[in-house]
Design a protein around this motif. Sequence first.
Motif, PDB file in Angstrom:
ATOM      1  N   ILE A 188     -15.364  -2.394  -7.250  1.00 37.29           N
ATOM      2  CA  ILE A 188     -16.119  -2.357  -8.515  1.00 37.29           C
ATOM      3  C   ILE A 188     -16.546  -3.758  -8.916  1.00 37.29           C
ATOM      4  CG2 ILE A 188     -15.894  -1.911 -10.994  1.00 37.29           C
ATOM      5  CD1 ILE A 188     -14.001   0.438 -10.204  1.00 37.29           C
ATOM      6  N   GLN A 189     -15.623  -4.695  -8.841  1.00 41.23           N
ATOM      7  CA  GLN A 189     -15.885  -6.043  -9.344  1.00 41.23           C
ATOM      8  C   GLN A 189     -16.660  -6.914  -8.350  1.00 41.23           C
ATOM      9  OE1 GLN A 189     -12.525  -7.347 -11.431  1.00 41.23           O
ATOM     10  NE2 GLN A 189     -13.432  -9.240 -12.132  1.00 41.23           N
ATOM     11  N   PHE A 190     -16.389  -6.760  -7.063  1.00 39.33           N
ATOM     12  CA  PHE A 190     -16.988  -7.636  -6.052  1.00 39.33           C
ATOM     13  C   PHE A 190     -17.655  -6.877  -4.938  1.00 39.33           C
ATOM     14  CE2 PHE A 190     -13.057  -9.707  -7.633  1.00 39.33           C
ATOM     15  CZ  PHE A 190     -13.631 -10.778  -8.297  1.00 39.33           C
ATOM     16  N   TRP A 215       2.393  -8.148  11.015  1.00 36.20           N
ATOM     17  CA  TRP A 215       1.979  -7.560   9.740  1.00 36.20           C
ATOM     18  C   TRP A 215       1.759  -6.072   9.901  1.00 36.20           C
ATOM     19  CZ3 TRP A 215      -2.220 -11.769   8.773  1.00 36.20           C
ATOM     20  CH2 TRP A 215      -1.594 -12.946   8.375  1.00 36.20           C
ATOM     21  N   THR A 216       2.786  -5.302   9.647  1.00 31.92           N
ATOM     22  CA  THR A 216       2.683  -3.852   9.782  1.00 31.92           C
ATOM     23  C   THR A 216       2.822  -3.142   8.449  1.00 31.92           C
ATOM     24  OG1 THR A 216       5.061  -3.694  10.227  1.00 31.92           O
ATOM     25  CG2 THR A 216       3.590  -3.874  12.134  1.00 31.92           C
ATOM     26  N   MET A 217       3.447  -3.785   7.478  1.00 33.56           N
ATOM     27  CA  MET A 217       3.657  -3.153   6.177  1.00 33.56           C
ATOM     28  C   MET A 217       2.371  -3.219   5.359  1.00 33.56           C
ATOM     29  SD  MET A 217       6.761  -2.040   5.946  1.00 33.56           S
ATOM     30  CE  MET A 217       6.935  -1.838   4.205  1.00 33.56           C
ATOM     31  N   PRO A 218       1.952  -2.099   4.783  1.00 33.30           N
ATOM     32  CA  PRO A 218       0.767  -2.141   3.928  1.00 33.30           C
ATOM     33  C   PRO A 218       1.093  -2.849   2.614  1.00 33.30           C
ATOM     34  CG  PRO A 218       1.753   0.040   3.893  1.00 33.30           C
ATOM     35  CD  PRO A 218       2.511  -0.763   4.900  1.00 33.30           C
ATOM     36  N   ILE A 219       0.090  -3.419   2.012  1.00 30.58           N
ATOM     37  CA  ILE A 219       0.270  -4.083   0.723  1.00 30.58           C
ATOM     38  C   ILE A 219       0.462  -3.018  -0.350  1.00 30.58           C
ATOM     39  CG2 ILE A 219      -0.845  -5.539  -1.009  1.00 30.58           C
ATOM     40  CD1 ILE A 219      -2.272  -6.948   1.303  1.00 30.58           C
ATOM     41  N   ARG A 220       1.486  -3.215  -1.151  1.00 28.59           N
ATOM     42  CA  ARG A 220       1.820  -2.253  -2.193  1.00 28.59           C
ATOM     43  C   ARG A 220       0.672  -2.122  -3.197  1.00 28.59           C
ATOM     44  NH1 ARG A 220       6.288  -3.161  -6.470  1.00 28.59           N
ATOM     45  NH2 ARG A 220       6.577  -1.048  -7.207  1.00 28.59           N
ATOM     46  N   ASP A 221       0.330  -0.889  -3.556  1.00 35.62           N
ATOM     47  CA  ASP A 221      -0.743  -0.583  -4.523  1.00 35.62           C
ATOM     48  C   ASP A 221      -2.102  -1.109  -4.067  1.00 35.62           C
ATOM     49  OD1 ASP A 221       1.060   0.698  -6.267  1.00 35.62           O
ATOM     50  OD2 ASP A 221       1.638  -1.236  -7.131  1.00 35.62           O
ATOM     51  N   TRP A 222      -2.295  -1.213  -2.758  1.00 36.81           N
ATOM     52  CA  TRP A 222      -3.548  -1.750  -2.236  1.00 36.81           C
ATOM     53  C   TRP A 222      -4.736  -0.860  -2.566  1.00 36.81           C
ATOM     54  CZ3 TRP A 222      -5.984  -5.833  -1.216  1.00 36.81           C
ATOM     55  CH2 TRP A 222      -7.149  -5.816  -0.462  1.00 36.81           C
ATOM     56  N   LYS A 223      -4.554   0.464  -2.539  1.00 43.23           N
ATOM     57  CA  LYS A 223      -5.677   1.367  -2.768  1.00 43.23           C
ATOM     58  C   LYS A 223      -6.285   1.156  -4.162  1.00 43.23           C
ATOM     59  CE  LYS A 223      -7.113   6.026  -1.852  1.00 43.23           C
ATOM     60  NZ  LYS A 223      -6.776   7.293  -1.244  1.00 43.23           N
ATOM     61  N   ALA A 224      -5.424   1.049  -5.179  1.00 38.51           N
ATOM     62  CA  ALA A 224      -5.915   0.802  -6.543  1.00 38.51           C
ATOM     63  C   ALA A 224      -6.607  -0.550  -6.637  1.00 38.51           C
ATOM     64  CB  ALA A 224      -4.765   0.881  -7.538  1.00 38.51           C
ATOM     65  N   ALA A 225      -6.026  -1.555  -5.980  1.00 35.14           N
ATOM     66  CA  ALA A 225      -6.626  -2.891  -6.004  1.00 35.14           C
ATOM     67  C   ALA A 225      -7.962  -2.901  -5.272  1.00 35.14           C
ATOM     68  CB  ALA A 225      -5.674  -3.902  -5.390  1.00 35.14           C
ATOM     69  N   LEU A 226      -8.027  -2.225  -4.130  1.00 36.11           N
ATOM     70  CA  LEU A 226      -9.274  -2.181  -3.367  1.00 36.11           C
ATOM     71  C   LEU A 226     -10.382  -1.515  -4.168  1.00 36.11           C
ATOM     72  CD1 LEU A 226     -10.739  -2.826  -0.758  1.00 36.11           C
ATOM     73  CD2 LEU A 226      -9.918  -0.653   0.171  1.00 36.11           C
ATOM     74  N   PRO A 249      -8.536  -7.508 -13.513  1.00 33.96           N
ATOM     75  CA  PRO A 249      -7.853  -6.324 -14.049  1.00 33.96           C
ATOM     76  C   PRO A 249      -6.416  -6.245 -13.538  1.00 33.96           C
ATOM     77  CG  PRO A 249      -9.752  -5.693 -12.695  1.00 33.96           C
ATOM     78  CD  PRO A 249      -9.668  -7.174 -12.669  1.00 33.96           C
ATOM     79  N   PRO A 250      -5.559  -5.495 -14.236  1.00 33.61           N
ATOM     80  CA  PRO A 250      -4.143  -5.417 -13.847  1.00 33.61           C
ATOM     81  C   PRO A 250      -3.905  -4.992 -12.402  1.00 33.61           C
ATOM     82  CG  PRO A 250      -4.462  -4.398 -15.981  1.00 33.61           C
ATOM     83  CD  PRO A 250      -5.820  -4.756 -15.461  1.00 33.61           C
ATOM     84  N   GLU A 251      -4.746  -4.115 -11.853  1.00 37.73           N
ATOM     85  CA  GLU A 251      -4.540  -3.666 -10.469  1.00 37.73           C
ATOM     86  C   GLU A 251      -4.654  -4.824  -9.475  1.00 37.73           C
ATOM     87  OE1 GLU A 251      -6.247  -0.325 -12.896  1.00 37.73           O
ATOM     88  OE2 GLU A 251      -6.883  -2.372 -12.488  1.00 37.73           O
ATOM     89  N   ILE A 252      -5.622  -5.693  -9.714  1.00 43.05           N
ATOM     90  CA  ILE A 252      -5.816  -6.847  -8.824  1.00 43.05           C
ATOM     91  C   ILE A 252      -4.726  -7.885  -9.060  1.00 43.05           C
ATOM     92  CG2 ILE A 252      -7.344  -8.791  -8.288  1.00 43.05           C
ATOM     93  CD1 ILE A 252      -9.708  -6.901  -8.753  1.00 43.05           C
ATOM     94  N   ARG A 253      -4.384  -8.137 -10.319  1.00 39.38           N
ATOM     95  CA  ARG A 253      -3.335  -9.117 -10.616  1.00 39.38           C
ATOM     96  C   ARG A 253      -2.019  -8.733  -9.961  1.00 39.38           C
ATOM     97  NH1 ARG A 253      -5.207  -9.140 -16.305  1.00 39.38           N
ATOM     98  NH2 ARG A 253      -3.315  -7.993 -16.794  1.00 39.38           N
ATOM     99  N   LYS A 254      -1.700  -7.444  -9.992  1.00 41.09           N
ATOM    100  CA  LYS A 254      -0.433  -6.988  -9.420  1.00 41.09           C
ATOM    101  C   LYS A 254      -0.387  -7.279  -7.914  1.00 41.09           C
ATOM    102  CE  LYS A 254       2.743  -3.154  -9.441  1.00 41.09           C
ATOM    103  NZ  LYS A 254       3.011  -1.811  -9.892  1.00 41.09           N
ATOM    104  N   VAL A 255      -1.492  -7.032  -7.227  1.00 39.21           N
ATOM    105  CA  VAL A 255      -1.531  -7.306  -5.789  1.00 39.21           C
ATOM    106  C   VAL A 255      -1.433  -8.810  -5.534  1.00 39.21           C
ATOM    107  CG1 VAL A 255      -3.041  -7.265  -3.763  1.00 39.21           C
ATOM    108  CG2 VAL A 255      -2.735  -5.213  -5.123  1.00 39.21           C
TER     109      VAL A 255
END
Length: 136
Positions: free
Chosen positions: A127-129, A111-122, A60-66
């Motif tokens: 859901i998928q895995f 590594w201190t910066m969170p991954i952008r849009d991680w919550k949507a991807a997670l 899905p787009p959320e995972i692809r973006k991450v």
Amino acid sequence: MKKRFTEEQIIGFLREAESGLPVAELMLGEFEAKWNAQYLPIGQSWRRNWSRLTPFFDYPPEIRKVIYTTNAIESVNMSLRKLTKNRGSFPSDEALTKLFYLALRNISQKWTMPIRDWKAALTRFTIQFGERLSAN
């Protein structure tokens, strides 16, 4: 002097390709029609590796973006290459393994910066895995 792609052109191509595989293939055709005269190897490379690239569009787009906006792997590879380049040679494989272990320990502390849009991807990963994700 060859023209370079602007960041806006690359982002535009990726955004349009986010719609999925059929649109991505259409966009690749449009890219080739417009740019093959100047950048023939790019289109050829994408066509040659299409079977390796297309599984990306199953997500899905959320995972692809991450996936395509995460530079952590590239950063780790660059750090390890820099480390080995400065050393020249190693007395044994074990010495290299120990050096990589210590380097990875130091790299991971940065590594201190969170991954952008991680919550949507997670959420999409869950859901998928869901059966593959641990509770931690």
